[in-house]
Design a protein around this motif. Structure first.
Motif, PDB file in Angstrom:
ATOM      1  N   GLU A 153      -2.577  -8.188  -1.847  1.00  0.00           N
ATOM      2  CA  GLU A 153      -1.738  -7.709  -0.743  1.00  0.00           C
ATOM      3  C   GLU A 153      -2.568  -7.505   0.506  1.00  0.00           C
ATOM      4  OE1 GLU A 153       1.227  -3.981   0.468  1.00  0.00           O
ATOM      5  OE2 GLU A 153      -0.298  -3.712  -1.076  1.00  0.00           O
ATOM      6  N   ALA A 154      -3.728  -6.892   0.342  1.00  0.00           N
ATOM      7  CA  ALA A 154      -4.570  -6.590   1.494  1.00  0.00           C
ATOM      8  C   ALA A 154      -5.035  -7.857   2.198  1.00  0.00           C
ATOM      9  CB  ALA A 154      -5.777  -5.758   1.050  1.00  0.00           C
ATOM     10  N   LEU A 155      -5.373  -8.898   1.431  1.00  0.00           N
ATOM     11  CA  LEU A 155      -5.905 -10.109   2.029  1.00  0.00           C
ATOM     12  C   LEU A 155      -4.819 -11.101   2.450  1.00  0.00           C
ATOM     13  CD1 LEU A 155      -9.058 -10.801  -0.180  1.00  0.00           C
ATOM     14  CD2 LEU A 155      -8.825  -9.436   1.893  1.00  0.00           C
ATOM     15  N   SER A 156      -3.628 -10.972   1.890  1.00  0.00           N
ATOM     16  CA  SER A 156      -2.529 -11.862   2.286  1.00  0.00           C
ATOM     17  C   SER A 156      -1.875 -11.391   3.570  1.00  0.00           C
ATOM     18  CB  SER A 156      -1.478 -11.938   1.177  1.00  0.00           C
ATOM     19  OG  SER A 156      -2.002 -12.542   0.035  1.00  0.00           O
ATOM     20  N   ASP A 157      -1.561 -10.099   3.630  1.00  0.00           N
ATOM     21  CA  ASP A 157      -0.787  -9.557   4.750  1.00  0.00           C
ATOM     22  C   ASP A 157      -1.569  -8.547   5.585  1.00  0.00           C
ATOM     23  OD1 ASP A 157       1.475 -10.998   3.823  1.00  0.00           O
ATOM     24  OD2 ASP A 157       1.815  -9.435   2.328  1.00  0.00           O
ATOM     25  N   PHE A 158      -2.822  -8.322   5.210  1.00  0.00           N
ATOM     26  CA  PHE A 158      -3.658  -7.339   5.900  1.00  0.00           C
ATOM     27  C   PHE A 158      -2.928  -6.002   6.036  1.00  0.00           C
ATOM     28  CE2 PHE A 158      -5.217 -11.489   7.388  1.00  0.00           C
ATOM     29  CZ  PHE A 158      -6.526 -11.393   6.932  1.00  0.00           C
ATOM     30  N   GLN A 159      -2.530  -5.515   4.871  1.00  0.00           N
ATOM     31  CA  GLN A 159      -1.857  -4.231   4.812  1.00  0.00           C
ATOM     32  C   GLN A 159      -2.143  -3.567   3.478  1.00  0.00           C
ATOM     33  OE1 GLN A 159       2.250  -5.534   5.189  1.00  0.00           O
ATOM     34  NE2 GLN A 159       2.555  -5.460   2.972  1.00  0.00           N
ATOM     35  N   VAL A 160      -2.008  -2.249   3.457  1.00  0.00           N
ATOM     36  CA  VAL A 160      -2.144  -1.488   2.219  1.00  0.00           C
ATOM     37  C   VAL A 160      -0.956  -0.544   2.119  1.00  0.00           C
ATOM     38  CG1 VAL A 160      -4.662  -1.619   2.062  1.00  0.00           C
ATOM     39  CG2 VAL A 160      -3.603   0.238   3.371  1.00  0.00           C
ATOM     40  N   THR A 161      -0.556  -0.265   0.893  1.00  0.00           N
ATOM     41  CA  THR A 161       0.584   0.617   0.673  1.00  0.00           C
ATOM     42  C   THR A 161       0.117   1.906   0.039  1.00  0.00           C
ATOM     43  OG1 THR A 161       2.072  -1.268   0.392  1.00  0.00           O
ATOM     44  CG2 THR A 161       2.817   0.855  -0.480  1.00  0.00           C
ATOM     45  N   ILE A 162       0.484   3.024   0.676  1.00  0.00           N
ATOM     46  CA  ILE A 162       0.196   4.360   0.155  1.00  0.00           C
ATOM     47  C   ILE A 162       1.542   4.981  -0.202  1.00  0.00           C
ATOM     48  CG2 ILE A 162      -0.836   6.603   0.656  1.00  0.00           C
ATOM     49  CD1 ILE A 162      -2.489   5.151   2.842  1.00  0.00           C
ATOM     50  N   PRO A 163       1.793   5.264  -1.472  1.00  0.00           N
ATOM     51  CA  PRO A 163       3.135   5.720  -1.875  1.00  0.00           C
ATOM     52  C   PRO A 163       3.681   6.862  -1.027  1.00  0.00           C
ATOM     53  CG  PRO A 163       1.771   5.317  -3.806  1.00  0.00           C
ATOM     54  CD  PRO A 163       0.876   5.153  -2.619  1.00  0.00           C
ATOM     55  N   GLU A 164       2.839   7.827  -0.679  1.00  0.00           N
ATOM     56  CA  GLU A 164       3.319   8.996   0.065  1.00  0.00           C
ATOM     57  C   GLU A 164       3.549   8.715   1.547  1.00  0.00           C
ATOM     58  OE1 GLU A 164       0.813  10.216  -3.424  1.00  0.00           O
ATOM     59  OE2 GLU A 164       0.591   8.827  -1.739  1.00  0.00           O
ATOM     60  N   LEU A 165       2.918   7.670   2.075  1.00  0.00           N
ATOM     61  CA  LEU A 165       3.009   7.397   3.510  1.00  0.00           C
ATOM     62  C   LEU A 165       3.700   6.082   3.839  1.00  0.00           C
ATOM     63  CD1 LEU A 165      -0.556   8.496   4.723  1.00  0.00           C
ATOM     64  CD2 LEU A 165       1.570   9.805   4.813  1.00  0.00           C
ATOM     65  N   GLY A 166       3.785   5.186   2.851  1.00  0.00           N
ATOM     66  CA  GLY A 166       4.373   3.881   3.099  1.00  0.00           C
ATOM     67  C   GLY A 166       3.309   2.817   3.324  1.00  0.00           C
ATOM     68  N   THR A 167       3.718   1.727   3.948  1.00  0.00           N
ATOM     69  CA  THR A 167       2.819   0.594   4.165  1.00  0.00           C
ATOM     70  C   THR A 167       2.154   0.700   5.526  1.00  0.00           C
ATOM     71  OG1 THR A 167       4.143  -0.848   2.751  1.00  0.00           O
ATOM     72  CG2 THR A 167       2.678  -1.919   4.327  1.00  0.00           C
ATOM     73  N   ILE A 168       0.838   0.535   5.529  1.00  0.00           N
ATOM     74  CA  ILE A 168       0.070   0.572   6.776  1.00  0.00           C
ATOM     75  C   ILE A 168      -0.472  -0.828   7.005  1.00  0.00           C
ATOM     76  CG2 ILE A 168      -1.955   1.521   7.943  1.00  0.00           C
ATOM     77  CD1 ILE A 168      -1.524   4.082   6.315  1.00  0.00           C
ATOM     78  N   ARG A 169      -0.079  -1.422   8.121  1.00  0.00           N
ATOM     79  CA  ARG A 169      -0.449  -2.801   8.437  1.00  0.00           C
ATOM     80  C   ARG A 169      -1.435  -2.819   9.589  1.00  0.00           C
ATOM     81  NH1 ARG A 169       1.911  -7.782   7.377  1.00  0.00           N
ATOM     82  NH2 ARG A 169       1.401  -9.418   8.880  1.00  0.00           N
TER      83      ARG A 169
END
Length: 303
Positions: A153-169
């Motif tokens: 996910e990080a290398l495809s869309d340059f984003q990470v998902t944090i369950p409590e905060l959502g997706t950070i791109r």
């Protein structure tokens, strides 16, 4: 911040200014990774300069270098973020002491940025003052396969998902460089997201150029003997062949000892700078060192 290089030659020049001597193939794949915004996957033996190129690019472009050093058991909390549980517990105790109103407000505050401990992958997704950072994911082969899957996910869309905060791109994709010493094979799904390059041991002329850049105090004759001997040494059946990093270290050791020319005695005394396993040292010490030195000098004389 320096703008991205507009040509392969500009990449080679930028790296050269940082003391990194890249061959044409490496300069080309680096240029393409920068131009296309693709992660660069560098594989090769330890000590051939995979990690150093990330440092050189970051310095040359004036970008922040963020390094994720991989190891067995690396997980999302260690790579992306973690919660400051100690601070959260203090806030909970304070709210309990203050009464109901504070307790109700705390429910929405415990899992906010104030209590977040940022790790390398999350930091790489944040805006940086000098532009998108250089993210070095070093020795990816040391991690487990589940972590590889997480990286997709990080290398495809340059984003990470944090369950409590959502997706950070990432507002601007980081410059991503992955390295592997090939202690195990990396899954194809991860490699497909990257441009790939095998970093090999350098040829004689390139290793001489690297030594001139990193140990300029060494004389021409000593540098030639050092490189010729190390290149002969790599042809032996060793548990761990010396990389370019060991060539540089050995040259600096010889300079510290005021050595002006190699001899079997000097080689025997300093083998620990280029060989890191006792079996290899025992194999090369003595008559083998003299033989290799003779072959190295004969090769230099024949040029």
């Amino acid at each position: 911040m320096t703008t991205l290089p507009a040509s392969i030659d500009e990449v080679a020049t930028l790296l050269d200014r940082q003391g990194y001597v890249a061959d044409r193939a490496l300069a080309t794949v680096t240029f393409l990774a920068l131009r296309l915004g693709r992660p660069l996957f560098l594989e090769g033996e330890a000590g051939v300069g995979k990690t150093e190129i990330a440092k050189a690019i970051a310095t040359a472009l004036g970008r922040r270098l963020i390094r994720l050093q991989c190891y067995e058991g690396l997980d999302q909390a260690s790579a992306v973020c973690d919660w400051n549980f100690a601070a959260q517990m203090i806030a909970i105790r304070s709210a309990e002491a203050a009464g109901g109103a504070e307790r109700q407000a705390l429910r929405t505050e415990l899992f906010t940025e104030d209590y977040l401990i940022e790790r390398p992958l999350l930091a790489a997704m944040r805006p940086q003052p000098g532009g998108a950072p250089v993210l070095l994911i070093d020795e990816i082969d040391r991690t487990d396969e589940p972590f590889e899957a997480f990286l997709l996910e990080a290398l495809s869309d340059f984003q990470v998902t944090i369950p409590e905060l959502g997706t950070i791109r990432a507002p601007e994709p980081p410059i991503v460089i992955l390295t592997s010493n090939r202690t195990r094979e990396i899954h194809d799904a991860l490699k497909r997201r990257c441009l790939y390059h095998w970093v090999d041991y350098p040829a004689f002329d390139r290793e001489m150029a690297i030594l001139h850049a990193r140990a300029p105090e060494a004389t021409e004759s000593l540098s030639r003997e050092i490189v010729a001997f190390v290149q002969r040494l790599r042809a032996e059946d060793l548990f761990k062949r010396p990389g370019v990093a060991e060539t540089i270290d050995w040259a600096k050791c010889l300079l510290a000892l005021d050595v002006i020319a190699l001899s079997p005695e000097v080689i025997a005394d300093t083998l620990g700078a280029i060989l890191k396993y006792q079996d290899d040292i025992q194999k090369i010490a003595g008559s083998e060192a003299a033989r290799l030195l003779g072959e190295a000098r004969a090769g230099l004389a024949a040029e």
